[in-house]
Design a protein around this motif. Structure first.
Motif, PDB file in Angstrom:
ATOM      1  N   PHE A  28      28.296  27.596  31.560  1.00 45.10           N
ATOM      2  CA  PHE A  28      27.675  28.836  31.108  1.00 45.10           C
ATOM      3  C   PHE A  28      27.655  29.911  32.190  1.00 45.10           C
ATOM      4  N   ILE A  29      27.893  29.527  33.438  1.00 39.60           N
ATOM      5  CA  ILE A  29      27.961  30.512  34.520  1.00 39.60           C
ATOM      6  C   ILE A  29      29.321  30.490  35.213  1.00 39.60           C
ATOM      7  N   GLY A  30      30.220  29.646  34.716  1.00 43.71           N
ATOM      8  CA  GLY A  30      31.483  29.429  35.415  1.00 43.71           C
ATOM      9  C   GLY A  30      32.361  30.656  35.531  1.00 43.71           C
ATOM     10  N   PHE A  31      32.333  31.557  34.542  1.00 42.31           N
ATOM     11  CA  PHE A  31      33.184  32.742  34.585  1.00 42.31           C
ATOM     12  C   PHE A  31      32.536  33.917  35.303  1.00 42.31           C
ATOM     13  N   VAL A  32      31.241  33.862  35.528  1.00 46.03           N
ATOM     14  CA  VAL A  32      30.527  35.019  36.064  1.00 46.03           C
ATOM     15  C   VAL A  32      31.068  35.462  37.428  1.00 46.03           C
ATOM     16  N   PRO A  33      31.244  34.569  38.417  1.00 43.78           N
ATOM     17  CA  PRO A  33      31.783  35.042  39.693  1.00 43.78           C
ATOM     18  C   PRO A  33      33.171  35.670  39.571  1.00 43.78           C
ATOM     19  N   LEU A  34      34.037  35.095  38.734  1.00 40.95           N
ATOM     20  CA  LEU A  34      35.371  35.672  38.547  1.00 40.95           C
ATOM     21  C   LEU A  34      35.283  37.034  37.878  1.00 40.95           C
ATOM     22  N   LEU A  35      34.435  37.180  36.883  1.00 37.36           N
ATOM     23  CA  LEU A  35      34.246  38.474  36.227  1.00 37.36           C
ATOM     24  C   LEU A  35      33.724  39.511  37.216  1.00 37.36           C
ATOM     25  N   LEU A  36      32.825  39.106  38.099  1.00 39.58           N
ATOM     26  CA  LEU A  36      32.301  40.017  39.120  1.00 39.58           C
ATOM     27  C   LEU A  36      33.406  40.421  40.097  1.00 39.58           C
ATOM     28  N   SER A  37      34.249  39.477  40.458  1.00 43.25           N
ATOM     29  CA  SER A  37      35.385  39.770  41.331  1.00 43.25           C
ATOM     30  C   SER A  37      36.309  40.799  40.688  1.00 43.25           C
ATOM     31  N   GLU A  38      36.613  40.599  39.407  1.00 45.64           N
ATOM     32  CA  GLU A  38      37.477  41.559  38.687  1.00 45.64           C
ATOM     33  C   GLU A  38      36.837  42.929  38.642  1.00 45.64           C
ATOM     34  N   PHE A  39      35.530  42.985  38.397  1.00 45.63           N
ATOM     35  CA  PHE A  39      34.818  44.256  38.324  1.00 45.63           C
ATOM     36  C   PHE A  39      34.901  45.008  39.647  1.00 45.63           C
ATOM     37  N   LYS A  40      34.725  44.309  40.754  1.00 47.09           N
ATOM     38  CA  LYS A  40      34.791  44.930  42.073  1.00 47.09           C
ATOM     39  C   LYS A  40      36.195  45.469  42.357  1.00 47.09           C
ATOM     40  N   ILE A  41      37.207  44.685  42.017  1.00 44.23           N
ATOM     41  CA  ILE A  41      38.586  45.129  42.234  1.00 44.23           C
ATOM     42  C   ILE A  41      38.900  46.335  41.351  1.00 44.23           C
ATOM     43  N   ARG A  42      38.495  46.268  40.091  1.00 43.83           N
ATOM     44  CA  ARG A  42      38.769  47.344  39.131  1.00 43.83           C
ATOM     45  C   ARG A  42      38.173  48.674  39.584  1.00 43.83           C
ATOM     46  N   ASN A  43      37.000  48.612  40.200  1.00 49.48           N
ATOM     47  CA  ASN A  43      36.312  49.837  40.599  1.00 49.48           C
ATOM     48  C   ASN A  43      36.508  50.193  42.073  1.00 49.48           C
ATOM     49  N   SER A  44      37.454  49.546  42.706  1.00 50.39           N
ATOM     50  CA  SER A  44      37.762  49.840  44.116  1.00 50.39           C
ATOM     51  C   SER A  44      38.927  50.823  44.205  1.00 50.39           C
ATOM     52  N   ASN A  45      39.250  51.206  45.428  1.00 52.71           N
ATOM     53  CA  ASN A  45      40.393  52.086  45.669  1.00 52.71           C
ATOM     54  C   ASN A  45      41.631  51.299  46.093  1.00 52.71           C
ATOM     55  N   ALA A  46      41.576  50.007  45.904  1.00 56.42           N
ATOM     56  CA  ALA A  46      42.680  49.149  46.342  1.00 56.42           C
ATOM     57  C   ALA A  46      43.941  49.408  45.529  1.00 56.42           C
TER      58      ALA A  46
END
Length: 531
Positions: A28-46
């Motif tokens: 039930f929490i397994g995807f949360v860290p990966l989703l957070l990682s995607e969110f950070k990358i998506r909203n970065s200037n990378a």
């Protein structure tokens, strides 16, 4: 580095939430860290955001696949590596599609898209030539079967939907807290989590407590010969196997025994299908049921049929030479004193071992390559319908062979054809004493709940079991033991909602995923053009 750690953590959570060693609350929490990682990358200037998202997703899913299914290596190193690498790739592509949509739309639409497209991916994995549904999320509750008694309405896709909804609910809570820094958000999220996880479990227990167990039953005797497939199975004869099965049957059956089960391909010499009545399997089967008009013997067998007529050739035929072909079958047969011999040919095949996926495309590139697990290395011939075996005029069973038992909707077709209980015959010894055989046995409980049918499971080296319609194990033989298991099989004639309607959740998600994808992409292009 933080995003890398998040992806790594997701992989560990998913892996250690998996049966039979894990605790499913972690799913039930397994995807949360990966989703957070995607969110950070998506909203970065990378730069190269898509590649970074894909790379982090691949890390997550590779860890999950590796820890949960490493045991495939023990049957075939190449097959194990391919399954882990390819399945991780496919999961990562699904996550990349989510990233593409999430950039163009709001949270509700993107989370709905990911939930839908993941379920569509699991559905595809049940039906295409590279089918490998072992890690479909809904399977994760097989060791906590009392949590998901409502699978009789939803099948395992209900479990997948449950897991993904809770993950996105918690992901949204993390984002909200990061933005507003209010403790109330944490408390509200914890309360919602308890409700979203606890209420379905409560409903499951209500179903469990109110279930009326059918009263009709029969006595079954399950044989577990414990023959090592690498050193014994293909180096012995059907005569020696027949003698062993006959001895085990005579020593343990009673006058009340109505069915005796032996495992998958236990008669492994290779019997000509059209000459079965002259075979050792037929002889010993008749000896086992002799003198008891109510007794049936169900067993696995290797069949083949050789021919020279080109009109008989199909996509699953194997060619030996000019005008020389044969069809190879992994089959079940049933013998009793009431009906003609009955046969069923396994029709959900192990990729690369029993079938050659997408032959027209891959054969020119790879040649006629098949993975050798001992015995005959050949494509297997299947049949279009899910035949049931008649024990006598009022009782029928589903002859489910090995890999077929992990396909929920597929198994319901046996029940639709009248099966009163499920007979699973398998040989899980290829994987050794690993999670492979334990997971396979555990998944049988899911089929019991989905169909409300008892399961009689005969495994060559174990685990052999009797499972009631609630998914409860009522009898069991340990792995790597030779022995027999005798017990009552509950018979049922009613059909569950899931048996009638199958994977309707996946079909709804197919429509929803396509709609969100087209709406988002078209809407995004229009907005860019208008600017």
């Amino acid at each position: 580095m933080k995003n890398f750690a998040l992806a790594l953590f997701s992989g560990i959570l998913l892996a250690f939430g998996w049966p039979t060693y894990g605790f499913p609350l972690l799913l039930f929490i397994g995807f949360v860290p990966l989703l957070l990682s995607e969110f950070k990358i998506r909203n970065s200037n990378a730069k190269h955001k898509k590649w970074k998202v894909f790379g982090h997703a691949y890390l997550t899913f590779f860890i999950w696949n590796l820890i949960a299914t490493y045991w495939i290596y023990f049957s075939t190193p190449f097959g194990g590596a391919f399954a882990i690498l390819a399945n991780s790739l496919l999961m990562s592509i699904v996550f990349l599609l989510y990233h593409i949509i999430a950039k163009r739309t709001n949270f509700r639409a993107s989370s709905s898209f990911f939930t839908s497209i993941w379920i569509v991916f699991e559905k595809i994995h049940l039906n295409w030539d590279f089918s490998w549904p072992w890690l479909n999320l809904g399977n994760g509750f097989s060791e906590y079967i009392n949590w998901v008694q409502w699978y009789e309405y939803t099948g395992t896709f209900g479990g997948t939907l449950w897991i993904l909804l809770v993950n996105f609910m918690l992901f949204k809570a993390v984002l909200s807290y990061a933005e507003f820094k209010e403790k109330a958000i944490v408390y509200q999220s914890l309360l919602k989590s308890v409700l979203f996880i606890g209420l379905p479990i409560l409903v499951s227990y209500v179903i469990l407590w109110n279930y009326q167990m059918p009263t009709q039953k029969l006595e079954a005797l399950i044989l577990q010969p414990n023959i090592n497939p690498y050193t014994e199975k293909y180096n012995t004869t059907d005569t020696r196997i027949g003698d062993l099965l006959l001895k085990m049957s005579r020593e343990n059956k009673t006058d009340s025994t109505e069915i005796i089960l032996a495992p998958e391909t236990v008669f492994a010499d290779g019997t000509i299908l059209s000459r079965f009545t002259n075979s050792e399997a037929d002889y010993y089967g008749k000896q086992i049921v002799r003198g008891n008009p109510k007794l049936s013997f169900l067993s696995g067998i290797s069949f083949y049929e050789r021919f020279s007529d080109p009109d008989k050739v199909n996509a699953q035929s194997n060619q030996l030479g000019p005008n020389d072909w044969f069809n190879d079958y992994n089959s079940a047969f049933l013998i009793n004193n009431n009906h003609k011999n009955q046969f069923y040919h396994k029709s959900k095949l192990v990729v690369g071992v029993e079938n050659f996926p997408y032959q027209k495309l891959l054969k020119p590139l790879l040649g006629d390559i098949m993975i050798d697990l001992g015995g005959t290395v050949a494509k297997k011939t299947t049949q279009p319908n899910r035949a049931v075996f008649k024990l006598h005029d009022t009782i029928t069973t589903a002859p489910i062979i090995c890999y077929e038992s992990i396909y929920g909707e597929y198994v319901t077709h046996y029940v639709q054809n009248g099966a009163n209980f499920l007979s699973i015959i398998t040989n899980d010894a290829w994987w050794g004493d690993t999670e492979g055989h334990r997971q396979h046995a555990s998944y049988a409980k899911l089929r019991a709940v989905e169909t409300r049918r008892s399961v009689a499971r005969s495994a060559n080296t174990g685990i052999s079991e009797i499972i009631n319609p609630l998914g409860e194990i009522t009898g069991k033989l340990a792995y790597a033991e030779r022995g027999t298991l005798k017990g009552d099989i509950i018979l049922n004639t009613s059909e569950t909602f899931y048996t009638k309607f199958g994977d309707y959740i996946a079909r709804i998600c197919q429509f929803l995923a396509v709609f969100i994808f087209l709406f988002t992409i078209v809407g995004f292009k229009r907005s860019k053009y208008s600017l």
